[in-house]
Enzyme design. Structure first.
Site, PDB file in Angstrom:
ATOM      1  N   HIS A 163      -3.882  -4.252  -0.088  1.00 57.72           N
ATOM      2  CA  HIS A 163      -3.443  -4.896   1.162  1.00 57.72           C
ATOM      3  C   HIS A 163      -3.640  -6.409   1.041  1.00 57.72           C
ATOM      4  O   HIS A 163      -4.764  -6.900   1.209  1.00 57.72           O
ATOM      5  CB  HIS A 163      -4.266  -4.385   2.349  1.00 57.72           C
TER       6      HIS A 163
ATOM      7  N   GLU B 111      -2.882  -8.645   3.162  1.00 56.49           N
ATOM      8  CA  GLU B 111      -3.292  -9.177   4.464  1.00 56.49           C
ATOM      9  C   GLU B 111      -4.773  -8.973   4.750  1.00 56.49           C
ATOM     10  O   GLU B 111      -5.324  -9.583   5.670  1.00 56.49           O
ATOM     11  CB  GLU B 111      -2.448  -8.570   5.590  1.00 56.49           C
TER      12      GLU B 111
ATOM     13  N   CYS C 106       0.833  -1.200   0.000  1.00 56.52           N
ATOM     14  CA  CYS C 106       0.000   0.000   0.000  1.00 56.52           C
ATOM     15  C   CYS C 106       0.875   1.260   0.000  1.00 56.52           C
ATOM     16  O   CYS C 106       1.490   1.589  -0.998  1.00 56.52           O
ATOM     17  CB  CYS C 106      -0.993  -0.023   1.154  1.00 56.52           C
TER      18      CYS C 106
END
Length: 227
Positions: free
Chosen positions: A185, A187, A84
């Site tokens: 992102h 995650e 990001c």
């Protein structure tokens, strides 16, 4: 868990470190969360996460003495993943606060166009350009989770291996050498995001093994020359 891989997640109070660490653990790697520049010297791999403001992130890196060690680490050729804001601040500069960034990748950062709601929050698809190993096992046009108001414009478009549409077609995945960076992102992106981390860790292990082999050959060559 692969405990032989020293993977450092840079802690500079500008990233959701726990989510990144958890995702890496699911990728079978136990990361080290660190703000110590010396950890980058001995790292096998580095992840630079980031959320929020690029100028604030740069100030935080400089305050901790991390800016130049990050540049030096990437220059060493070892694997590096920016996430990001970690994609944006590797560029030369950002129009956000008219700030200078790390200058690792030639390019600039620009605000998303006024024709769309900013920030860009939520799921969006990524179109892969080519068959990069980072995309192994991930279907074309898979959806990933985005939260950003600015986007990177690398000077060399050849490194753009993933693009996304949101008012403009922007770089959502960039790579050059062993540097990889995503605007989304991983995650926060479910199974496909975990797969991104797994693929990165696989590349890290392969790189480390190649370096071991190279060092062994170099050592054998020196020994033969001495004999």
């Amino acid at each position: 868990m692969n405990e032989q891989l020293k993977l450092v997640v840079i802690d500079y109070d500008s990233g959701n470190l726990r989510s990144v660490a958890k995702a890496l653990e699911l990728a079978d790697v136990i990361p080290i969360l660190s703000e110590n520049p010396s950890d980058l010297v001995t790292a096998d791999a580095v992840v630079l996460p980031g959320v929020g403001s690029a100028p604030a992130a740069m100030d935080a890196l400089k305050k901790r003495g991390l800016a130049q060690p990050i540049r030096d680490y990437v220059a060493s050729g070892r694997p590096f993943l920016g996430v990001c804001l970690g994609l944006q601040i590797i560029m030369d500069s950002t129009e956000e606060g008219d700030a200078l960034c790390l200058g690792i990748v030639p390019g600039r950062v620009q605000r998303l166009p006024p024709s769309v709601k900013v920030p860009h929050i939520g799921w969006n698809n990524v179109t892969f350009n080519g068959n990069d190993p980072m995309f192994h096992g991930i279907p074309q046009d898979s959806f990933f989770y985005f939260v950003h108001s600015y986007y990177a414009i690398p000077a060399e478009s050849g490194g753009i291996i993933g693009t996304t549409e949101y008012g403009v077609s922007f770089c959502s995945v960039y790579t050059v050498g062993n540097l990889i960076a995503t605007q989304f992102h991983p995650e926060k992106s479910g199974d496909v995001g975990i797969r991104i981390y797994k693929n990165f860790c696989t590349l890290c292990i392969e790189y480390k093994n190649k370096q071991k082999h190279h060092n062994r050959l170099s050592s054998d060559t020196r020994q033969r020359n001495l004999n």
